[in-house]
Every structure is written in C-alpha cells, then in structure tokens.
Write an enzyme that holds these catalytic residues in place. Sequence first.
Site, PDB file in Angstrom:
ATOM      1  N   ASN A  78      29.024  11.183  69.578  1.00 21.75           N
ATOM      2  CA  ASN A  78      29.267  12.031  70.744  1.00 21.75           C
ATOM      3  C   ASN A  78      30.121  13.222  70.338  1.00 21.75           C
ATOM      4  O   ASN A  78      30.980  13.131  69.460  1.00 21.75           O
ATOM      5  CB  ASN A  78      29.899  11.251  71.905  1.00 21.75           C
ATOM      6  N   GLU A 132      32.256  16.203  72.176  1.00 19.88           N
ATOM      7  CA  GLU A 132      32.790  16.715  73.436  1.00 19.88           C
ATOM      8  C   GLU A 132      33.104  18.199  73.341  1.00 19.88           C
ATOM      9  O   GLU A 132      33.062  18.795  72.254  1.00 19.88           O
ATOM     10  CB  GLU A 132      34.038  15.892  73.820  1.00 19.88           C
ATOM     11  N   CYS A 147      26.272  13.095  74.498  1.00 21.08           N
ATOM     12  CA  CYS A 147      26.410  11.698  74.068  1.00 21.08           C
ATOM     13  C   CYS A 147      25.820  11.485  72.674  1.00 21.08           C
ATOM     14  O   CYS A 147      24.921  12.208  72.233  1.00 21.08           O
ATOM     15  CB  CYS A 147      25.693  10.771  75.034  1.00 21.08           C
ATOM     16  N   GLU A 171      23.849   9.118  71.709  1.00 22.43           N
ATOM     17  CA  GLU A 171      22.438   8.734  71.754  1.00 22.43           C
ATOM     18  C   GLU A 171      21.542   9.972  71.678  1.00 22.43           C
ATOM     19  O   GLU A 171      20.583  10.014  70.906  1.00 22.43           O
ATOM     20  CB  GLU A 171      22.128   7.971  73.051  1.00 22.43           C
ATOM     21  N   CYS A 227      24.434   5.933  79.148  1.00 22.51           N
ATOM     22  CA  CYS A 227      24.480   6.548  80.481  1.00 22.51           C
ATOM     23  C   CYS A 227      23.061   6.797  80.983  1.00 22.51           C
ATOM     24  O   CYS A 227      22.076   6.707  80.228  1.00 22.51           O
ATOM     25  CB  CYS A 227      25.283   7.848  80.445  1.00 22.51           C
ATOM     26  N   CYS A 275      20.979   9.497  79.127  1.00 17.54           N
ATOM     27  CA  CYS A 275      20.499   9.031  77.813  1.00 17.54           C
ATOM     28  C   CYS A 275      19.370   8.023  77.966  1.00 17.54           C
ATOM     29  O   CYS A 275      18.432   8.010  77.169  1.00 17.54           O
ATOM     30  CB  CYS A 275      21.642   8.440  77.004  1.00 17.54           C
TER      31      CYS A 275
END
Length: 133
Positions: free
Chosen positions: A46, A48, A57, A59, A88, A91
């Site tokens: 991930n 940010e 993310c 994924e 999430c 994803c």
Amino acid sequence: MIDQNKQNTLIAAAMQARHEAYAPYSHFYVGVALLTKDNEIITGINMENSSYGLSVCAERNAIATAIGKGKRDFQAMAIVSRGGVTPCGACRQVIFDICGNIDIILADEEGKIRDITSTETLLPNAFGNKDLV
Ligand code: THU
C-alpha cells in the site's frame, strides 16, 4: 486450491514486500503477493498520500504491476497485514475483474494464515465484463 508449499512461498513473498509498504499516515502496513498461472510471483504494497484519498491499496498495486508485466492469468493472492484483514470493497471488485475467482490467503504479520477464501466468497454476484455485452 493451491498446495501448502505454494501458500507458504506466497505468504513469505508478501511478508517480505510488506517491509516496503508506505503508510506514514495509518501505519497499517500491507504486503501482497500474486501468483500467476505460470507460477511467477508479483508483489505490491500500500502506498499512502498526504491527500489521503489518493492512497492505493497493496492489492491494486500488485495487480497493476502484474498487468504491466503482461500477466493476465492468476491462481492466488496472499495478503499480509496486522490481524490478516480482508481486502476492501474496491479491491474486491478489481480482483474479480482482473483475476477472476482465485484463492485469497489472509495472513497476519507473523505469516500465520487466518483464513483462505476466494473472490467469489468475498464478492458474490459481482458486476463484471459479462454485464457489458
Ligand atoms: N489497505 C490495503 O492496502 N489493503 C487492505 O486490504 C486494507 C487496507 C491499506 C489502505 C491504507 O493505506 C491502509 O491500509 C489503511 O486503510
């Protein structure tokens, strides 16, 4: 379902990748390893952003990397995070669209498997390219 050897290799790769996760805001570090049909492992973390909504993310980063390498067929994904969380909603949709119904291994920060599930279990009755014809 992929065999235990492959599960362990995939989790180890996701744990290794997780060291590079860029999460200075949430401090929630995620590493992902995606196994292609031709047994290549592609990782993601991930990443940010100070404009929080731009964070991506692990994924989706792993999937984007795989697609960029010309990979189109997948068998499994390992996700390593504190507590072994599930992906999430955004994803789940991307995993479904790009990877189809693959095994999804959820492991905690120590690499302990918390659950082995699948795309179809996490996102039943998904919208997909079949709906666009
Ligand atoms: N995150 C992931 O990378 N994957 C997940 O499965 C859950 C959440 C990231 C997004 C954000 O950087 C941080 O974890 C906290 O939500």
